[in-house]
Design a protein around this motif. Structure first.
Motif, PDB file in Angstrom:
ATOM      1  N   THR A  42      40.064  51.480  42.230  1.00 41.02           N
ATOM      2  CA  THR A  42      40.256  51.982  40.829  1.00 41.02           C
ATOM      3  C   THR A  42      40.724  50.492  39.952  1.00 41.02           C
ATOM      4  OG1 THR A  42      41.055  54.101  41.506  1.00 41.02           O
ATOM      5  CG2 THR A  42      41.622  53.455  39.244  1.00 41.02           C
ATOM      6  N   ASP A  63      37.684  48.774  39.247  1.00 39.96           N
ATOM      7  CA  ASP A  63      37.112  49.196  37.989  1.00 39.96           C
ATOM      8  C   ASP A  63      37.572  49.119  36.787  1.00 39.96           C
ATOM      9  OD1 ASP A  63      35.362  50.348  40.228  1.00 39.96           O
ATOM     10  OD2 ASP A  63      36.287  52.143  40.276  1.00 39.96           O
ATOM     11  N   ARG A  64      38.919  49.241  36.761  1.00 37.47           N
ATOM     12  CA  ARG A  64      39.628  49.272  35.363  1.00 37.47           C
ATOM     13  C   ARG A  64      39.325  47.596  34.818  1.00 37.47           C
ATOM     14  NH1 ARG A  64      44.884  52.837  36.268  1.00 37.47           N
ATOM     15  NH2 ARG A  64      43.922  55.105  35.634  1.00 37.47           N
ATOM     16  N   GLN A  95      36.853  45.617  35.457  1.00 36.16           N
ATOM     17  CA  GLN A  95      35.543  45.288  35.252  1.00 36.16           C
ATOM     18  C   GLN A  95      35.497  45.887  33.627  1.00 36.16           C
ATOM     19  OE1 GLN A  95      33.308  46.741  38.403  1.00 36.16           O
ATOM     20  NE2 GLN A  95      33.238  44.702  39.471  1.00 36.16           N
ATOM     21  N   SER A  96      36.236  47.144  33.157  1.00 35.61           N
ATOM     22  CA  SER A  96      36.073  47.554  32.121  1.00 35.61           C
ATOM     23  C   SER A  96      36.926  47.315  31.058  1.00 35.61           C
ATOM     24  CB  SER A  96      36.015  49.310  32.225  1.00 35.61           C
ATOM     25  OG  SER A  96      37.716  49.497  32.567  1.00 35.61           O
ATOM     26  N   GLY A  97      37.856  46.053  31.564  1.00 36.67           N
ATOM     27  CA  GLY A  97      38.584  45.334  30.692  1.00 36.67           C
ATOM     28  C   GLY A  97      39.953  46.114  30.443  1.00 36.67           C
ATOM     29  N   ASP A  98      40.137  46.986  31.333  1.00 35.33           N
ATOM     30  CA  ASP A  98      41.542  47.617  31.063  1.00 35.33           C
ATOM     31  C   ASP A  98      42.527  47.026  32.023  1.00 35.33           C
ATOM     32  OD1 ASP A  98      43.586  49.413  30.840  1.00 35.33           O
ATOM     33  OD2 ASP A  98      42.496  50.936  31.852  1.00 35.33           O
ATOM     34  N   ARG A  99      43.204  45.855  31.620  1.00 33.74           N
ATOM     35  CA  ARG A  99      44.149  45.174  32.593  1.00 33.74           C
ATOM     36  C   ARG A  99      45.155  46.012  32.690  1.00 33.74           C
ATOM     37  NH1 ARG A  99      43.202  39.331  29.963  1.00 33.74           N
ATOM     38  NH2 ARG A  99      41.550  38.580  30.998  1.00 33.74           N
TER      39      ARG A  99
END
Lengths: 551, 289
Positions: B41, B44-45, B47-51
């Motif tokens: 998870t 994935d986060r 990679q979507s820019g959700d640090r």
């Protein structure tokens, strides 16, 4: 592993190269001269107030033409309530390489928790007086002309208070009377001392150490105006030199950096930006260290500045500023470029060798009389605990000296190792004063050591140039001619010196001005600009003499 | 204080996986699947820019597997990427103790300490990384940057020349080499290397700062002012650039701007000190005075 036999064989065959004999520059004559002073300090230095003393003064208190020595001693937290636990000392120069301890007679033994010292003929009677800074009241010791001194600080209004460090006299308003600046360091309450190693701000490389100065409150500074009636008035706020933010003031230097005839003031501050106060000529000053380029390091870091030396090391007629700093910083050489200064510490090659050391006393000194000002620095850390941890690039608690030989092209060679044990011995140096103790034309050094016996270092360099020592006498009010500028021209070379009260690290140099002259057979002209702006000129002056010039 | 350049950090965080060679993961079996899921998870986060989301997942994974090298490594690297220096440093400090022979952890700790302004400690970590894995240009470059900031210019120059041997096109190494040379007073090569760096990246803050310093020393104050302005535009938090710019304005007789940049310099310096203070308070690494 090689066998003993093989090592012996190699030696016998001449394969083992022996170290070349080292030249003698300074010889430690402390013991043979009869100097037994010992500076007191708590072994662990658990509090910052136990690690900053003390100064040393070279001055001729008895007017016999020979420099005498005064060492400042300090108390410790454990002995704070017993002023006699510290014994500062006055040594009279007997002129035969010996000194006599005349402290008891002089009345200079117990100034209290002593820090620094500066001298001047404050009352204009022709006899040198002594100002001693410290924790609590400062002392102004008036010279009684008979080998005794009387503390008149309270009645003169210069006792100050708090924790004073550097001091220096100058006639900043050119009224013909000497005024006094006193830098102060940290607010200290001996009953509520910051607890040793109490938090992360009292740690160094992971071990508990004394707290400060960062994290402690600094003290403002004093400027005492000489009222001319034996009394001074504290005018720092009106004059604009009070340091209301309480930077951690230590070494100071009065000098006319912009050549307008008015004394300016440089203050070295620990862990904060340094000050350069430009004299406005109307009794006030403007702080200009940042635009002048002498406030911080080249990359804008506030450094832990301790001592200051002034010197015209390029023979341009303009004094540059050298400042000693904490370890892993660098000692800063600010070259005087006319209307500003440029940090040339690295390009002059003085900085890299200074990085491991905590620098204190310093002086521009032409130790070989070649006509170029060299540099000396005494070092020593503030944390004895340092020796218990790995050090990285830093030196240990006890540290060697630095000696820089001026190459004449704006760069220096660090040459201490060439001159052996005296320069390389690891000590805990603090105050340093420079002067010609035996009037032989070679400049000697005296060092006050926080943890022990001082060093009286006699200059014995045989391969040296000609010289001239200039003793100025000004009019009553400033008989030392403090602030006078002397230029000696020999051939194409013109050297400039300034008469200063208080410099180095809270210490006092010989006020006579020394010129190394190399092979010059005479000084073609000797120009004096007196503190009041008048000038004198002598021509065709013989070398290798002490010359007295009276205004 | 210098900040590690952005390209360095991007490379640093490209691999948020364990690098091996250390203590095996010790997550309990019952939690293993959950930990793996949380790590996935987090990836994935990221990679979507959700640090923040990635850190939240990794924080939960840490609770389940507090001694897992994989979890700690991911947590540290994501923290570092998010410039959350205290958790990054404390976690990397633990990793270097758990896995003392893994050069990457020493390297990352060095970078994190540099970001926090603790250069002496950063140099020690980076030197350890270099000993464990010589000939790595990233480590050498970081070491050079840290040594520059400690004015160890000769050492920095050596490290940076070596880094450039290994990676000749590295603009940050080139700019840092120019800084070392300027520090040593070698103005001609400093200017040459700074210009070469600027030819390829005209906003490079270090190269512009070096150009400013070199031009100041050559008394070309108007040009210095312009170069320093570019350095500040690229890195507004640099106390050094503000200080130098204040000097340039002073030399040009512009007292108001000189004073303004002294104030900005002092503000940036205090901010940097605050960051250091936070680090000192929150971490157990050795700290200088």
């Amino acid at each position: 592993m090689r066998s003993v036999a093989s090592l012996v064989g190699a030696a016998a065959a001449g394969a083992v190269v022996l170290a070349a004999p080292q030249a003698v520059l300074f010889r430690d004559i402390t013991a043979e001269a009869g100097i037994t002073f010992q500076h007191h300090a708590a072994p662990e230095k658990k509090y910052i107030v136990e690690s900053m003393s003390g100064g040393v003064a070279l001055f001729d208190y008895d007017r016999d033409g020979l420099l005498d020595i005064y060492f400042v001693d300090s108390l410790t937290v454990a002995t704070a309530k017993d002023p006699t636990a510290a014994r500062s000392a006055l040594y009279r120069n007997l002129g035969n390489g010996k000194f006599a301890d005349v402290t008891d007679k002089s009345g200079l033994a117990h100034p209290g928790w002593g820090m620094g010292v500066c001298t001047a003929d404050v009352d204009g009677d022709g006899w040198e007086d002594l100002y001693v800074t410290g924790l609590g009241k400062n002392r102004l010791y008036r010279n009684n002309h008979d080998g005794t001194f009387t503390d008149i600080a309270e009645q003169a209004g210069v006792a100050g208070g708090g924790w004073s460090a550097g001091c220096g006299f100058a006639d900043y308003d050119r009224d013909g009377r000497l005024d006094l600046f006193v830098s102060r360091y940290v607010k200290i309450d001996l009953d509520h001392l910051p607890e040793f190693g109490k938090d992360k701000t009292c740690e160094y490389r992971g071990i508990a150490v004394q707290c400060g100065p960062r994290g402690l409150q600094g003290e403002s500074d004093f400027l005492f105006h000489n009222d001319g009636n034996g009394h001074f008035t504290e005018v720092s706020k009106q004059a604009g030199v009070s340091d209301p933010n309480g930077y951690f003031g230590l070494g100071i230097a009065w000098f006319d950096y912009n050549g307008d005839g008015w004394p300016d003031l440089y203050v070295a501050n620990d862990s904060t930006a340094n000050f350069l106060y430009r004299n406005n000529g109307d009794g006030t000053f403007k702080e200009v260290a940042f635009p002048a380029g002498v406030a911080v390091s080249e990359d804008g870091a506030e450094q832990g500045s301790m001592g200051v030396a002034l010197g015209d090391y390029l023979n341009t007629g303009r004094p540059s500023v050298f400042v000693t700093n904490f370890s892993e910083e660098y000692n800063a050489l600010y070259r005087h470029d006319g209307d500003h200064f440029t940090d040339v510490s690295f390009s002059s090659k003085t900085a890299p060798s200074s990085l491991p050391f905590v620098g204190w006393g310093t002086a521009f000194i032409d130790y070989d009389n070649d006509g170029l000002l060299d540099l000396v620095v005494v070092n020593g850390h503030v944390y004895p605990q340092l020796d218990k941890v790995r050090l990285g690039a830093s030196a240990g608690y006890r540290q060697r000296k630095l000696l820089y030989h001026n190459r004449g092209d704006g760069t220096f060679d660090e040459v201490a190792a060439q001159y052996g044990r005296v320069m390389m011995d690891e000590r805990v140096g603090r105050g340093l004063a420079m002067g010609d103790l035996d009037n032989d034309g070679r400049l000697d050094l005296v060092v006050n050591d926080l943890d022990g016996v001082p060093e009286v270092l006699h200059n014995e360099l045989t391969d040296r140039g000609n010289w001239l020592l200039v003793k100025l006498t000004g009019p009553r009010g400033n008989t030392d001619a403090i602030g006078a500028v002397v230029t000696a021209r020999a051939g194409a070379v013109a050297q400039t010196r300034v008469v200063q009260s208080g410099t180095s690290y809270i210490s006092q140099n010989d006020m006579r001005l020394h010129f190394g002259l190399g092979s010059a057979a005479q000084v073609d002209s000797l120009d004096v600009r007196w503190p009041d702006g008048t000038t004198s000129k002598l021509t065709n002056v013989k070398v290798n003499q002490i010359i007295a010039i009276k205004r | 204080m210098r900040r590690a350049s952005a390209p360095t950090l991007l490379l640093v965080i490209a691999v948020a996986h364990p690098v091996g060679g250390g203590v095996p993961a010790q997550a309990p079996d019952v939690a293993a699947s959950s930990v793996r899921e949380l790590l996935q998870t987090a990836r994935d986060r990221m990679q979507s820019g959700d640090r923040p989301g990635a850190l939240e997942s990794l924080g939960r994974a840490r609770i389940l597997a507090p001694n897992s090298e994989e979890v700690l490594s991911a947590f540290a690297q994501v923290s570092l990427a998010a410039r959350m220096l205290v958790p990054a440093i404390t976690t990397l400090d633990a990793l270097t103790r758990m896995c003392p022979t893994v050069p990457q952890y020493h390297y990352l700790l060095g970078v994190a300490l540099m970001e926090g302004g603790d250069m002496p400690a950063a140099i020690e970590s980076l030197q350890r990384a270099d000993r464990l894995e010589p000939e790595r240009s990233l480590t050498l470059m970081a070491l050079g940057l840290a040594q520059n900031s400690r004015k160890q210019y000769s050492d920095a120059k050596r490290a940076l020349l070596h880094a450039l041997d290994l990676e000749p096109e590295n603009i940050d190494a080139l700019a840092a080499l120019a800084e070392a040379e300027a520090g040593l007073g070698d103005l001609a090569p400093a200017e040459d290397h700074a210009r070469r760096a600027l030819a390829r990246a005209n906003a490079n803050p270090t190269a512009n700062l070096v150009m400013g310093i070199v031009l100041m020393k050559r008394e070309r104050y108007a040009e210095a002012r312009d170069a320093l302005g570019k350095a500040i535009a690229a890195n507004p938090d640099s106390p050094s650039a503000h200080y130098q710019l204040s000097l340039a304005y002073a030399r040009l007789g512009d007292e108001a701007n000189a004073q303004r940049h002294v104030q900005l310099y002092q503000q940036k310096l205090r901010e940097a000190e605050e960051r250091m203070k936070t680090l000192r308070t929150a971490t157990s690494s050795e700290r200088p005075r």
